[in-house]
Scaffold this active site. Structure first.
Site, short mmCIF file in Angstrom:
data_model
loop_
_atom_site.label_atom_id
_atom_site.label_comp_id
_atom_site.label_asym_id
_atom_site.label_seq_id
_atom_site.Cartn_x
_atom_site.Cartn_y
_atom_site.Cartn_z
N SER A 141 8.23 2.29 8.53
CA SER A 141 8.54 1.23 9.49
C SER A 141 9.97 1.43 9.96
O SER A 141 10.75 2.16 9.33
CB SER A 141 8.42 -0.12 8.80
OG SER A 141 9.01 -1.14 9.56
N TYR A 157 9.53 -6.14 1.70
CA TYR A 157 9.00 -5.16 2.65
C TYR A 157 10.07 -4.12 2.99
O TYR A 157 9.81 -2.92 3.00
CB TYR A 157 8.53 -5.91 3.90
CG TYR A 157 7.83 -5.09 4.94
CD1 TYR A 157 6.47 -4.82 4.85
CD2 TYR A 157 8.52 -4.60 6.06
CE1 TYR A 157 5.81 -4.09 5.84
CE2 TYR A 157 7.88 -3.88 7.04
CZ TYR A 157 6.52 -3.62 6.94
OH TYR A 157 5.87 -2.90 7.91
P1 NAD Z 1 -3.28 -4.61 9.48
O1 NAD Z 1 -3.14 -5.88 8.71
O2 NAD Z 1 -3.87 -4.65 10.86
O3 NAD Z 1 -4.11 -3.53 8.64
C1 NAD Z 1 -3.80 -3.28 7.29
C2 NAD Z 1 -5.03 -2.75 6.59
O4 NAD Z 1 -4.66 -2.46 5.23
C3 NAD Z 1 -6.19 -3.76 6.52
O5 NAD Z 1 -7.40 -3.12 6.91
C4 NAD Z 1 -6.25 -4.16 5.04
O6 NAD Z 1 -7.55 -4.46 4.57
C5 NAD Z 1 -5.69 -2.91 4.38
N1 NAD Z 1 -5.13 -3.18 3.05
C6 NAD Z 1 -4.33 -4.19 2.66
N2 NAD Z 1 -4.08 -4.11 1.35
C7 NAD Z 1 -4.73 -3.00 0.89
C8 NAD Z 1 -4.85 -2.38 -0.38
N3 NAD Z 1 -4.27 -2.89 -1.47
N4 NAD Z 1 -5.59 -1.25 -0.47
C9 NAD Z 1 -6.20 -0.72 0.63
N5 NAD Z 1 -6.14 -1.28 1.84
C10 NAD Z 1 -5.40 -2.41 1.98
O7 NAD Z 1 -1.80 -3.98 9.49
P2 NAD Z 1 -1.09 -2.87 10.45
O8 NAD Z 1 -0.13 -3.60 11.32
O9 NAD Z 1 -2.08 -1.97 11.06
O10 NAD Z 1 -0.21 -2.11 9.35
C11 NAD Z 1 -0.52 -0.80 8.89
C12 NAD Z 1 0.75 -0.17 8.34
O11 NAD Z 1 1.73 -0.10 9.37
C13 NAD Z 1 1.41 -0.94 7.19
O12 NAD Z 1 1.90 -0.04 6.23
C14 NAD Z 1 2.56 -1.65 7.88
O13 NAD Z 1 3.62 -1.95 6.99
C15 NAD Z 1 2.96 -0.61 8.90
N6 NAD Z 1 3.72 -1.11 10.03
C16 NAD Z 1 3.20 -2.03 10.86
C17 NAD Z 1 3.96 -2.48 11.94
C18 NAD Z 1 3.44 -3.49 12.89
O14 NAD Z 1 4.25 -3.98 13.69
N7 NAD Z 1 2.16 -3.83 12.89
C19 NAD Z 1 5.24 -1.97 12.15
C20 NAD Z 1 5.73 -1.01 11.27
C21 NAD Z 1 4.96 -0.59 10.22
#
Ligand code: NAD
Length: 263
Positions: free
Chosen positions: A145, A158
């Site tokens: 991130s 986080y």
């Molecule tokens: P999201 O909530 O849309 O999807 C996350 C997925 O992870 C879900 O399908 C959930 O079921 C799964 N998950 C949660 N806990 C789990 C576990 N213990 N084991 C296996 N699966 C698990 O989230 P997203 O926004 O797509 O985030 C994905 C990644 O991107 C994360 O690592 C997040 O920190 C990172 N990220 C997101 C953003 C953003 O703005 N959305 C920005 C930077 C980084």
């Protein structure tokens, strides 16, 4: 230097939703088999079917809680059994819990660290073991991130976990090199996914401001153009990195932040 993931086997954790799901789509579009590994097996199964139907690619859904050592090792083994190999692992599963440090519940702190840091360790270790056994190298990508390099208020767990992922990726690059395994971190700024949609009202409540202000000032205030990063941006960079046939970029972090962080 051809960029190509055709015929590769790509395992993506947390791929039933958001960024992971779009990466899976993009990899499939480019001809890679994709494995949707997620806590939520129902959602993973329907995403795997949807992608297989759309792109004519063999896919697989795996129930994998990334914090459960047996489930991770068993899931990676099942993938190797089905496809005979693993070329790319994307450690992407994640959650967010927002709270000021002084109010942060210890259980909530541990949960965030467990999923992002321990989960990344377990999945990467299992995939690296297979890649080493196969003897053909591979690519490890971690969805970090902007918070792998910057801090924000109310996200201490986080921010700590995402910084730790960066250190871990660099270690993987060092130890993976002799096996032709590369490692990179992809660090998006804010991307409109269910994870972020949930944060907007929570942040508004915590900070006592409107949801519009959360988006404008908190989420996009540090960007140069007030733009969200998109799931397509992240997926394109992931395909680029996983499709390279050289390790010239190993150990790097790629921050997709519209200028929030410049390095
Ligand atoms: P999201 O909530 O849309 O999807 C996350 C997925 O992870 C879900 O399908 C959930 O079921 C799964 N998950 C949660 N806990 C789990 C576990 N213990 N084991 C296996 N699966 C698990 O989230 P997203 O926004 O797509 O985030 C994905 C990644 O991107 C994360 O690592 C997040 O920190 C990172 N990220 C997101 C953003 C953003 O703005 N959305 C920005 C930077 C980084």
């Amino acid at each position: 230097m051809p960029i190509n993931v055709k015929g590769k086997v790509t395992v993506i954790t947390g791929a039933a939703s958001g960024i992971g799901k779009h990466m899976a789509e993009k990899f499939a579009e480019e001809g890679s088999h994709v494995v949707i590994a997620d806590l939520d097996l129902n959602a993973a199964t329907s995403v795997a079917k949807e992608i297989s139907d759309k792109y004519g690619i063999e896919t697989m859904a795996v129930k994998m809680n990334v914090t459960d050592e047996n489930e991770v090792n068993g899931g990676i083994e099942a993938v190797a059994q089905k496809f005979g190999k693993i070329d790319v692992l994307i450690s992407n599963a994640g959650i967010q819990i927002i709270s000021p440090i002084v109010d942060f519940e210890f259980d909530a702190w541990k949960k965030v660290i467990d999923i992002h840091l321990n989960g990344t360790f377990l999945t990467v270790r299992a995939a690296m073991r297979k890649m080493i056994e196969q003897g053909k190298g591979g690519h490890i990508l971690v969805t970090g991130s902007v918070h792998s390099v910057e801090a924000s208020k109310n996200k201490a767990a986080y921010v700590a976990a995402k910084h730790a992922q960066l250190g871990f990726v660099r270690s993987v690059a060092k130890e993976g090199a002799e096996y032709n395994i590369s490692a990179n971190l992809i660090g998006p700024g804010f991307v409109k996914t269910p994870l972020v949609d949930r944060q907007i009202p929570e942040q508004a409540k915590t900070l006592g401001i409107s949801e519009e202000e959360v988006v404008k000032k908190i989420m996009l205030g540090e960007t140069v153009d007030g733009e969200f990063t998109t799931v397509e941006d992240v997926a394109n960079v992931a395909v680029f990195l996983a499709g390279m046939d050289t390790n010239v970029l190993t150990g790097q972090s790629f921050l997709l932040t519209h200028g929030w962080h410049m390095q």
